[in-house]
Design an enzyme around this catalytic site. Structure first.
Site, mmCIF file in Angstrom:
data_model
loop_
_atom_site.group_PDB
_atom_site.id
_atom_site.type_symbol
_atom_site.label_atom_id
_atom_site.label_comp_id
_atom_site.label_asym_id
_atom_site.label_seq_id
_atom_site.Cartn_x
_atom_site.Cartn_y
_atom_site.Cartn_z
ATOM 1 N N ARG A 22 -13.569 -2.473 -8.690
ATOM 2 C CA ARG A 22 -12.974 -2.480 -10.031
ATOM 3 C C ARG A 22 -12.587 -3.903 -10.462
ATOM 4 N NH1 ARG A 22 -11.226 2.954 -8.564
ATOM 5 N NH2 ARG A 22 -9.582 2.123 -7.239
ATOM 6 N N CYS A 43 -5.232 14.084 7.020
ATOM 7 C CA CYS A 43 -3.955 14.806 6.937
ATOM 8 C C CYS A 43 -4.183 16.314 6.738
ATOM 9 C CB CYS A 43 -3.114 14.280 5.789
ATOM 10 S SG CYS A 43 -2.924 12.488 5.842
ATOM 11 N N ALA A 282 -6.030 -7.564 6.857
ATOM 12 C CA ALA A 282 -5.968 -6.299 7.615
ATOM 13 C C ALA A 282 -4.991 -5.350 6.922
ATOM 14 C CB ALA A 282 -5.546 -6.543 9.061
ATOM 15 N N GLY A 284 -3.449 -0.919 6.920
ATOM 16 C CA GLY A 284 -3.444 0.449 7.472
ATOM 17 C C GLY A 284 -2.737 0.535 8.809
ATOM 18 N N LYS A 437 25.246 19.445 -10.691
ATOM 19 C CA LYS A 437 25.402 18.343 -9.734
ATOM 20 C C LYS A 437 24.291 18.527 -8.701
ATOM 21 C CE LYS A 437 30.406 18.559 -10.092
ATOM 22 N NZ LYS A 437 31.532 19.278 -9.488
HETATM 23 P P1 FAD Z 1 -7.942 5.688 9.483
HETATM 24 O O1 FAD Z 1 -7.726 6.637 8.395
HETATM 25 O O2 FAD Z 1 -7.754 6.149 10.878
HETATM 26 O O3 FAD Z 1 -9.397 5.093 9.314
HETATM 27 C C1 FAD Z 1 -9.911 4.132 10.203
HETATM 28 C C2 FAD Z 1 -11.406 4.336 10.325
HETATM 29 O O4 FAD Z 1 -11.924 3.204 10.957
HETATM 30 C C3 FAD Z 1 -11.798 5.516 11.201
HETATM 31 O O5 FAD Z 1 -12.610 6.409 10.489
HETATM 32 C C4 FAD Z 1 -12.525 4.895 12.377
HETATM 33 O O6 FAD Z 1 -13.627 5.673 12.793
HETATM 34 C C5 FAD Z 1 -13.009 3.592 11.791
HETATM 35 N N1 FAD Z 1 -13.194 2.552 12.795
HETATM 36 C C6 FAD Z 1 -12.360 2.210 13.790
HETATM 37 N N2 FAD Z 1 -12.857 1.168 14.496
HETATM 38 C C7 FAD Z 1 -14.039 0.855 13.935
HETATM 39 C C8 FAD Z 1 -15.018 -0.130 14.217
HETATM 40 N N3 FAD Z 1 -14.856 -0.987 15.183
HETATM 41 N N4 FAD Z 1 -16.104 -0.155 13.443
HETATM 42 C C9 FAD Z 1 -16.287 0.707 12.430
HETATM 43 N N5 FAD Z 1 -15.395 1.662 12.113
HETATM 44 C C10 FAD Z 1 -14.271 1.720 12.857
HETATM 45 N N6 FAD Z 1 -0.099 10.494 7.316
HETATM 46 C C11 FAD Z 1 0.772 10.837 6.341
HETATM 47 O O7 FAD Z 1 1.335 9.967 5.694
HETATM 48 N N7 FAD Z 1 1.004 12.160 6.048
HETATM 49 C C12 FAD Z 1 0.393 13.157 6.720
HETATM 50 O O8 FAD Z 1 0.611 14.335 6.419
HETATM 51 C C13 FAD Z 1 -0.493 12.822 7.775
HETATM 52 N N8 FAD Z 1 -1.092 13.785 8.487
HETATM 53 C C14 FAD Z 1 -2.006 13.437 9.438
HETATM 54 C C15 FAD Z 1 -2.654 14.440 10.153
HETATM 55 C C16 FAD Z 1 -3.591 14.123 11.109
HETATM 56 C C17 FAD Z 1 -4.262 15.202 11.888
HETATM 57 C C18 FAD Z 1 -3.919 12.761 11.351
HETATM 58 C C19 FAD Z 1 -4.962 12.405 12.358
HETATM 59 C C20 FAD Z 1 -3.264 11.752 10.673
HETATM 60 C C21 FAD Z 1 -2.308 12.078 9.714
HETATM 61 N N9 FAD Z 1 -1.618 11.096 8.998
HETATM 62 C C22 FAD Z 1 -0.726 11.447 8.026
HETATM 63 C C23 FAD Z 1 -1.832 9.668 9.286
HETATM 64 C C24 FAD Z 1 -2.820 9.057 8.309
HETATM 65 O O9 FAD Z 1 -3.972 9.826 8.288
HETATM 66 C C25 FAD Z 1 -3.088 7.643 8.714
HETATM 67 O O10 FAD Z 1 -1.910 6.910 8.636
HETATM 68 C C26 FAD Z 1 -4.130 6.987 7.816
HETATM 69 O O11 FAD Z 1 -5.319 7.687 7.816
HETATM 70 C C27 FAD Z 1 -4.382 5.556 8.269
HETATM 71 O O12 FAD Z 1 -5.395 5.020 7.507
HETATM 72 P P2 FAD Z 1 -6.276 3.830 8.053
HETATM 73 O O13 FAD Z 1 -7.269 3.547 6.987
HETATM 74 O O14 FAD Z 1 -5.440 2.739 8.549
HETATM 75 O O15 FAD Z 1 -7.004 4.410 9.338
#
Ligand code: FAD
Length: 820
Positions: A22, A43, A282, A284, A437
């Site tokens: 965007r 989630c 970085a 997440g 309240k």
């Molecule tokens: P992720 O979403 O984990 O994405 C990272 C991605 O990077 C993955 O798909 C992985 O395969 C990929 N990856 C890793 N290393 C490499 C590499 N070297 N090369 C290429 N790809 C790679 N949070 C909430 O706030 N509320 C909730 O209700 C909640 N429920 C959850 C329920 C479950 C079952 C799970 C598993 C998590 C939950 N979370 C929740 C946490 C939330 O999903 C995470 O905080 C969030 O997804 C983090 O996002 P991210 O992009 O940092 O990592």
């Protein structure tokens, strides 16, 4: 044309990718994702397994094809980044299907690889029935097992958010679930008394909960099942085990990159989410964030922060409108069966750990006007600064309206607001939505009263640990409420009589005032103050918080399943239908003892064999109704909880009042003595009665409690000097007991144990274990524990804490009552 590479294609990664597009229509944006899916709803995975989300496609929020066509973002799934090479501004990538390796250069790189579930190196954890849940394929595997119908029992290891969500969703599929947790509470980020409500919800839903216990090894069980051996010596056999014990950052591929990692392996970034290399950003779960209240670095893996960081990182990579990320304070919410648990900012334990000056207040308001049908109680704990009146944090549990209050308070913290601002927040109000309240205002008022010196408070744990001889416990509820139970040693002077009976209040002791939730006691505090009694404090959260927090927290599953079994047996034996339910009562909104009183009132009007169906929103009714029915000779046909509403069907017993309360053939034993020989005798009798198929209750009081003490010293209990001295002088556990006669400095005890061994008589410890596992109802007297300064944590597992009422109720069914 700028070229942006992104590692990780879910929350942070895809937020960044679309934002970059965007901001710059001409840029090249490439996302590497090692899995087969991008932008999926991790989630939502537990709810897909539980079949609340029925269609798998709904979890796939976007597809690689959609990213290409809608956003012109190239998504390479099945491509894992194996190294970052800052010196050549490139990454090394492995195409997983072909094992082909290649390098890709970047102008700017975003690392958003998230985290992975921790898999402990426990012996036997490679058993095929043991799973973790993080990705779509994980959920496919678990769901397939459940769909096949062979999973009858499940063990969830770890009572955090994901563990508890999974407990609920497996339970929803008709599976018996046991949760085991190493800490002394579920959801370790919240304070103990708030977690106690989670424990109660699990009990009400008939989920097992073992605390301060962990799996030491797994072994193959029968029929493909797995046996989990616990450090406590328990063993749980399950068809499925879910390990949910934490998450670690995916930073293994950064070895040799020169990027800085924190103590737990998270990527260190500055406020612009930039690593030590200014071309690499970085975001997440993989990064360290600053906690805005402690200003310390931490890691908080949540989807909201990950998505927002992805957007901010994109802004900074693009560079036109740089933006800083100002930290994560851990605002989170979870559904645990029907209960909602929410939190934001600092908890009490966080303030303690970080040395942040704090005060707290607990209130139990209705989620909307109490007179409007459907009002539900919530519990709201506010943490605030006594130095500058700022709001520091909040936690809430309840069946309705928790999310709204937590979000409002999260906003207040973000805006550096004070408790005075909370008191003033002008919220939208009409009876179906709130009260004039709002609970948020009420929390602000309560905090103002403390900070303005209008009331002093004591928390439940301080009371629990205090030397009760120095206190005057004053219960200002009505006599009817007092009769349903109170804090041991409390004196009942209802608020309505307090002014006339002010002379009854001793001046030489601190007065601890309490009512059900704290409000009536606050009024009583003002009466004391006006009468010159200033050495008092008000119990924060009232009797309700004290009762929930000091109740037995774990293993209640056994007791509850027994209770339910009892009900089911009656149901099948009587083959009753609902056709003879003659009265339906809605007691929602009534506080204890209101629902029981309404029940009694209606039961008095019906004939034996007829039934009353009653609904109550007071969660305590779940245990009150069966207790009342048992002690009055009525029958619980059914009891269940849905969305916090307890529904019970109670059948009127025989024409004579309380027939079931007359003597049966159960056995009750009061163990008063702490002598070895007398304790052995009590367990011989108890196990003998058990063998004859009798129900046995052993009520341990005063010196008898020593036999139930754990042999090891339990630290961190913060006892008074007198309590600590008592604990030190009394025998710690059955092995330290002395004979009542001929003890000879312990020699007698050694001799009798030797004789028992030679004659193949089980040791006292074996007899205690047999009694616990055989189902003897072992009750430790709460009052004696308080007097002797013994805490629940110091007693062995598998026992209950109870008052004299538990014993008396058992004795009414007993034909043999021994005092030893
Ligand atoms: P992720 O979403 O984990 O994405 C990272 C991605 O990077 C993955 O798909 C992985 O395969 C990929 N990856 C890793 N290393 C490499 C590499 N070297 N090369 C290429 N790809 C790679 N949070 C909430 O706030 N509320 C909730 O209700 C909640 N429920 C959850 C329920 C479950 C079952 C799970 C598993 C998590 C939950 N979370 C929740 C946490 C939330 O999903 C995470 O905080 C969030 O997804 C983090 O996002 P991210 O992009 O940092 O990592």
């Amino acid at each position: 044309m700028a070229k942006y590479l992104i590692v990780g294609g879910v929350a942070a990664g895809m937020s960044a990718a679309t934002r970059l597009r965007r901001l710059d229509e001409s840029a090249e944006v490439v996302v590497f994702e090692r899995g087969d899916y991008v932008s999926y709803a991790n989630c939502g995975l537990p709810y897909y397994i539980g079949d609340t989300i029925t269609e798998r496609e709904r979890l796939l929020v976007q597809t690689p094809e959609a990213f290409r066509s809608l956003f012109n973002v190239e998504v390479r799934t099945g491509n894992e980044v194996t190294a970052v090479l800052p010196e050549s501004n490139s990454v090394r990538v492995r195409e997983l299907k072909s094992s082909r390796e290649y390098e890709e250069s970047y102008d700017k790189l975003l690392l958003a690889p998230g985290g992975s579930p921790v898999k402990p190196s426990i012996l036997g954890s490679d058993h095929p029935a043991i799973h973790t849940l993080w990705t779509i394929p994980d959920s496919d595997r678990i769901r397939a097992m459940v769909d096949e119908g062979n999973v009858k029992t499940a063990l969830v290891v770890g009572a955090g958010f994901i563990g508890l969500e999974m407990a609920e969703n497996l339970h929803a599929r008709g599976i018996s679930v046991v949760v085991v947790e190493m800490a002394k509470q579920a959801m370790n980020v919240i304070d103990f008394e708030m977690a106690a409500m989670v424990h109660r919800e699990l009990r009400m839903q008939k989920v097992g909960l073992y605390l301060e216990d962990g799996v030491s090894r797994f072994e193959n069980g029968p029929d493909g099942r797995v046996v989990a051996h616990m450090t406590s010596g328990r063993a749980v056999t399950a068809d499925l085990v879910l390990l949910s014990i934490g998450v670690k950052p995916n930073t293994g591929f950064l070895a040799g990159s020169g990027l800085e990692l924190g103590p737990r392996g998270h990527i260190v970034v500055d406020e612009y989410l930039r690593t030590v290399d200014d071309r690499i950003f970085a975001a997440g779960d993989v990064i360290e964030v600053t906690h805005p209240l402690s200003k310390e670095k931490t890691a908080i893996p949540l989807a909201g922060p990950a998505n927002k960081q992805g957007r901010i990182a994109a802004d900074n990579m693009h560079g036109q409108t740089p933006r800083s990320y100002n930290g994560t304070m851990g605002t989170a919410i979870a559904k645990v069966f029907d209960l909602t648990v929410g939190m934001t900012g600092a908890s009490e334990k966080f303030c303690k750990a970080k040395n942040i000056p704090y005060d707290t207040v607990i209130i139990h308001p209705n989620h909307f006007a109490g007179y409007y049908p459907g009002a539900m109680k919530m519990c709201l704990k506010l943490v605030f600064s006594p130095e500058n009146r700022r709001v520091l944090g909040a936690q809430a549990t309840g069946y309705e309206g928790v999310d709204k209050r937590i979000d409002v308070i999260a906003t207040a913290i973000k805006g550096n607001m004070t408790v005075d601002d909370l008191a003033e927040i002008e919220h939208a109000y009409a009876p179906p939505y709130s009260s004039a309240k709002d609970p948020v205002n009420m929390a602000g008022f309560a905090a103002q009263n403390i900070l303005d010196g209008l009331v002093r408070t004591m928390t439940w744990d301080r009371l629990h640990e205090a030397d009760k001889s120095e206190l005057f416990l004053l219960d200002v509820r009505t006599p009817a409420e007092f009769a349903t139970g109170s804090i041991p040693g409390a004196v009942n002077i209802p608020l309505a009589e307090l002014r006339e009976r002010i002379a009854d209040i001793p001046k030489d002791r601190k007065v601890v005032l309490f009512c059900k939730v704290g409000l009536i006691a606050y009024n009583a505090a003002r009466v004391l103050e006006a009468n010159g009694i200033t050495n008092y404090c008000n119990l924060s959260g009232g009797y309700e918080t004290w009762q929930i927090a000091t109740a037995a927290q774990e293993s209640a599953w056994e007791a509850e399943s027994f209770q339910i079994r009892e009900g089911t047996e009656m149901l099948t034996a009587e083959v009753k239908t609902d056709s003879d339910i003659v009265i339906e009562v809605n007691a929602c909104g009534l506080q204890c003892p209101g629902p029981v009183m309404r029940l009694k009132q209606e039961m008095d009007t019906i004939a034996p064999g007829e039934a009353v169906s009653i609904k109550a929103s007071d969660p305590g009714f779940f245990s009150d109704a069966p207790s009342w029915a048992r002690s009055t000779g009525n029958i619980v046909r059914d009891i269940s909880v849905e969305k916090g509403i307890v529904k019970a069907v109670i059948e009127k017993g025989g024409a004579a009042p309380a027939p079931a309360a007359s003597a049966g053939n159960d056995k009750t034993i009061i163990v008063f003595s702490g002598d070895l020989d007398k304790t052995i005798a009590s367990f011989i009798i108890a196990n003998g009665a058990l063998a004859m198929g009798r129900k046995v209750t052993m009520f341990f009081t005063f010196w008898g409690l020593n036999a139930l003490r754990k042999p090891e010293k339990v630290g961190g209990l913060r006892k008074s000097l007198v309590e600590a001295a008592f604990g030190w002088m009394m025998p710690r556990g059955s092995r330290k007991l002395a004979l009542s006669k001929m003890n000879m400095g312990g020699l007698g005890g050694i001799m009798i144990r030797g004789i028992m061994k030679n004659k193949n008589v089980p040791s006292l410890e074996e007899m205690i274990t047999a009694a616990v596992s055989g189902g003897v109802n072992i009750v430790a007297c709460q009052m004696s524990m308080d007097l002797m300064g013994i805490r629940r944590e110091e007693l062995i597992d598998g026992i209950q804490i109870g008052g004299v009422a538990s014993y008396l109720e058992a004795s009414e069914h007993s034909d043999n009552n021994l005092f030893i």
